[in-house]
Design a protein around this motif. Sequence first.
Motif, mmCIF file in Angstrom:
data_model
loop_
_atom_site.group_PDB
_atom_site.id
_atom_site.type_symbol
_atom_site.label_atom_id
_atom_site.label_comp_id
_atom_site.label_asym_id
_atom_site.label_seq_id
_atom_site.Cartn_x
_atom_site.Cartn_y
_atom_site.Cartn_z
ATOM 1 N N LEU A 37 -84.726 -14.192 12.055
ATOM 2 C CA LEU A 37 -85.615 -15.181 11.468
ATOM 3 C C LEU A 37 -85.437 -16.494 12.214
ATOM 4 O O LEU A 37 -84.314 -16.965 12.405
ATOM 5 C CB LEU A 37 -85.285 -15.410 9.995
ATOM 6 N N VAL A 38 -86.543 -17.081 12.632
ATOM 7 C CA VAL A 38 -86.524 -18.405 13.242
ATOM 8 C C VAL A 38 -87.264 -19.333 12.281
ATOM 9 O O VAL A 38 -88.450 -19.143 12.013
ATOM 10 C CB VAL A 38 -87.203 -18.406 14.625
ATOM 11 N N LEU A 39 -86.550 -20.306 11.743
ATOM 12 C CA LEU A 39 -87.100 -21.199 10.735
ATOM 13 C C LEU A 39 -87.362 -22.554 11.371
ATOM 14 O O LEU A 39 -86.431 -23.253 11.773
ATOM 15 C CB LEU A 39 -86.129 -21.336 9.560
ATOM 16 N N VAL A 40 -88.639 -22.920 11.477
ATOM 17 C CA VAL A 40 -89.048 -24.144 12.166
ATOM 18 C C VAL A 40 -89.565 -25.146 11.140
ATOM 19 O O VAL A 40 -90.467 -24.820 10.347
ATOM 20 C CB VAL A 40 -90.161 -23.861 13.202
ATOM 21 N N ARG A 41 -89.021 -26.353 11.188
ATOM 22 C CA ARG A 41 -89.559 -27.401 10.329
ATOM 23 C C ARG A 41 -90.696 -28.108 11.068
ATOM 24 O O ARG A 41 -90.599 -28.380 12.272
ATOM 25 C CB ARG A 41 -88.482 -28.410 9.957
ATOM 26 N N HIS A 42 -91.765 -28.392 10.365
ATOM 27 C CA HIS A 42 -92.924 -29.053 10.971
ATOM 28 C C HIS A 42 -92.551 -30.400 11.584
ATOM 29 O O HIS A 42 -91.564 -31.034 11.180
ATOM 30 C CB HIS A 42 -94.029 -29.251 9.937
ATOM 31 N N VAL A 176 -91.018 -15.704 12.847
ATOM 32 C CA VAL A 176 -90.932 -17.168 12.845
ATOM 33 C C VAL A 176 -91.637 -17.693 11.605
ATOM 34 O O VAL A 176 -92.765 -17.300 11.309
ATOM 35 C CB VAL A 176 -91.586 -17.779 14.101
ATOM 36 N N ILE A 177 -90.964 -18.566 10.868
ATOM 37 C CA ILE A 177 -91.559 -19.209 9.696
ATOM 38 C C ILE A 177 -91.612 -20.708 9.961
ATOM 39 O O ILE A 177 -90.577 -21.346 10.166
ATOM 40 C CB ILE A 177 -90.749 -18.922 8.421
ATOM 41 N N VAL A 178 -92.817 -21.262 9.981
ATOM 42 C CA VAL A 178 -92.999 -22.703 10.159
ATOM 43 C C VAL A 178 -93.314 -23.285 8.787
ATOM 44 O O VAL A 178 -94.337 -22.944 8.184
ATOM 45 C CB VAL A 178 -94.128 -23.014 11.155
ATOM 46 N N ALA A 179 -92.435 -24.138 8.306
ATOM 47 C CA ALA A 179 -92.578 -24.585 6.922
ATOM 48 C C ALA A 179 -91.935 -25.951 6.722
ATOM 49 O O ALA A 179 -91.728 -26.719 7.664
ATOM 50 C CB ALA A 179 -91.980 -23.537 5.981
ATOM 51 N N HIS A 180 -91.585 -26.229 5.476
ATOM 52 C CA HIS A 180 -91.098 -27.529 5.033
ATOM 53 C C HIS A 180 -89.597 -27.473 4.774
ATOM 54 O O HIS A 180 -89.011 -26.405 4.643
ATOM 55 C CB HIS A 180 -91.837 -27.943 3.759
ATOM 56 N N TYR A 181 -88.999 -28.634 4.656
ATOM 57 C CA TYR A 181 -87.552 -28.733 4.411
ATOM 58 C C TYR A 181 -87.124 -27.841 3.253
ATOM 59 O O TYR A 181 -86.176 -27.069 3.374
ATOM 60 C CB TYR A 181 -87.201 -30.195 4.114
ATOM 61 N N SER A 182 -87.824 -27.950 2.129
ATOM 62 C CA SER A 182 -87.423 -27.214 0.934
ATOM 63 C C SER A 182 -87.536 -25.705 1.144
ATOM 64 O O SER A 182 -86.626 -24.939 0.792
ATOM 65 C CB SER A 182 -88.285 -27.641 -0.261
ATOM 66 N N THR A 183 -88.639 -25.275 1.732
ATOM 67 C CA THR A 183 -88.838 -23.842 1.971
ATOM 68 C C THR A 183 -87.800 -23.291 2.932
ATOM 69 O O THR A 183 -87.236 -22.208 2.713
ATOM 70 C CB THR A 183 -90.251 -23.595 2.516
ATOM 71 N N ILE A 184 -87.552 -24.020 4.012
ATOM 72 C CA ILE A 184 -86.569 -23.567 4.995
ATOM 73 C C ILE A 184 -85.196 -23.413 4.353
ATOM 74 O O ILE A 184 -84.483 -22.429 4.598
ATOM 75 C CB ILE A 184 -86.522 -24.535 6.188
ATOM 76 N N ILE A 186 -84.485 -22.772 1.205
ATOM 77 C CA ILE A 186 -84.470 -21.610 0.317
ATOM 78 C C ILE A 186 -84.416 -20.307 1.115
ATOM 79 O O ILE A 186 -83.615 -19.412 0.821
ATOM 80 C CB ILE A 186 -85.700 -21.637 -0.608
ATOM 81 N N VAL A 187 -85.249 -20.202 2.149
ATOM 82 C CA VAL A 187 -85.252 -18.985 2.974
ATOM 83 C C VAL A 187 -83.892 -18.784 3.633
ATOM 84 O O VAL A 187 -83.364 -17.656 3.673
ATOM 85 C CB VAL A 187 -86.359 -19.051 4.036
ATOM 86 N N ALA A 188 -83.312 -19.859 4.139
ATOM 87 C CA ALA A 188 -82.014 -19.742 4.825
ATOM 88 C C ALA A 188 -80.917 -19.289 3.870
ATOM 89 O O ALA A 188 -80.086 -18.437 4.216
ATOM 90 C CB ALA A 188 -81.645 -21.076 5.475
ATOM 91 N N HIS A 189 -80.891 -19.829 2.671
ATOM 92 C CA HIS A 189 -79.870 -19.427 1.696
ATOM 93 C C HIS A 189 -80.057 -17.972 1.281
ATOM 94 O O HIS A 189 -79.079 -17.202 1.236
ATOM 95 C CB HIS A 189 -79.925 -20.331 0.468
ATOM 96 N N ILE A 190 -81.278 -17.577 0.972
ATOM 97 C CA ILE A 190 -81.522 -16.202 0.537
ATOM 98 C C ILE A 190 -81.224 -15.224 1.665
ATOM 99 O O ILE A 190 -80.633 -14.158 1.441
ATOM 100 C CB ILE A 190 -82.965 -16.051 0.019
ATOM 101 N N SER A 191 -81.622 -15.556 2.886
ATOM 102 C CA SER A 191 -81.353 -14.649 4.010
ATOM 103 C C SER A 191 -79.863 -14.560 4.319
ATOM 104 O O SER A 191 -79.420 -13.592 4.951
ATOM 105 C CB SER A 191 -82.126 -15.106 5.255
ATOM 106 N N SER A 192 -79.085 -15.548 3.846
ATOM 107 C CA SER A 192 -77.626 -15.500 3.983
ATOM 108 C C SER A 192 -76.968 -14.834 2.786
ATOM 109 O O SER A 192 -75.740 -14.817 2.668
ATOM 110 C CB SER A 192 -77.070 -16.918 4.137
ATOM 111 N N LEU A 193 -77.802 -14.316 1.874
ATOM 112 C CA LEU A 193 -77.338 -13.635 0.655
ATOM 113 C C LEU A 193 -76.569 -14.575 -0.267
ATOM 114 O O LEU A 193 -75.643 -14.167 -0.977
ATOM 115 C CB LEU A 193 -76.494 -12.399 1.002
ATOM 116 N N ASN A 194 -76.937 -15.838 -0.253
ATOM 117 C CA ASN A 194 -76.403 -16.800 -1.212
ATOM 118 C C ASN A 194 -77.391 -16.876 -2.371
ATOM 119 O O ASN A 194 -78.518 -17.327 -2.212
ATOM 120 C CB ASN A 194 -76.249 -18.179 -0.565
ATOM 121 N N TRP A 195 -76.948 -16.483 -3.549
ATOM 122 C CA TRP A 195 -77.836 -16.427 -4.706
ATOM 123 C C TRP A 195 -77.539 -17.536 -5.700
ATOM 124 O O TRP A 195 -78.080 -17.526 -6.812
ATOM 125 C CB TRP A 195 -77.721 -15.057 -5.376
ATOM 126 N N GLU A 196 -76.694 -18.502 -5.328
ATOM 127 C CA GLU A 196 -76.351 -19.616 -6.212
ATOM 128 C C GLU A 196 -77.375 -20.729 -6.029
ATOM 129 O O GLU A 196 -77.234 -21.594 -5.162
ATOM 130 C CB GLU A 196 -74.933 -20.118 -5.898
#
Length: 231
Positions: A37-42, A176-184, A186-196
Amino acid sequence: MHEYVPTSPSVADSNQLIYAALESRAARKETARSMELVLVRHATSTRSRVGIWGRLYDAPLVEGFEDQLAETRAELESLEEPKVYSSPLSRCLETAAFIFPRKSIQIVEEFRAYHSGFFEDKTEDFIREHNSEYMSLSYRDRFLRPHFDEESMAAQVSRVKIGILEVLGEGAPTSVIVAHYSTINIVAHISSLNWEIDTYADGTYDVVEGAFIRKTVDPAAVVAGISDRIA
């Protein structure tokens, strides 16, 4: 420009959409063991210059954004056949189109920016005059304990999960996901299997505008984690 008006499902409706996405993915029986996953902030938009507080205000990128994105574009040119996804807001679509000029961009509605509740259509000057204390609140205070009908962190997570399942369901080796600070975040935490969820507002993945992070993801583990946590 104007405010982007999203459809905001309830948590129950979000869970039904998550169930549907899980069933669709199961029907396709993806076998990919890993995904990048490549997470790009606008890049920087004109929103703050206009003075609108709400993040759904659909402002374009500032003049000269190409310079801000030049390094990211050069670094991502070597990606092999990436699938590119974007928030529906103009600042993300313009960012994606510049970085990947020869790729089609798939819009994922659930990757939009958060809603700021009462303050969504207000100006920063209005907030300073009428609710000055709000300006000093941290991102964590605003969205873990919202007081002005903001989209809570829990609601944001429920929404973004649907988009994550859509991306994983496509099964591309590189997405590649191009999105916003908040979305990035959330995606990064979930993809790291952090559910807190309480940790999602701590700025762990504080990506500056126009930059990106890369994550290696186990799609099966992410999908299983989402499935286990449907209310």
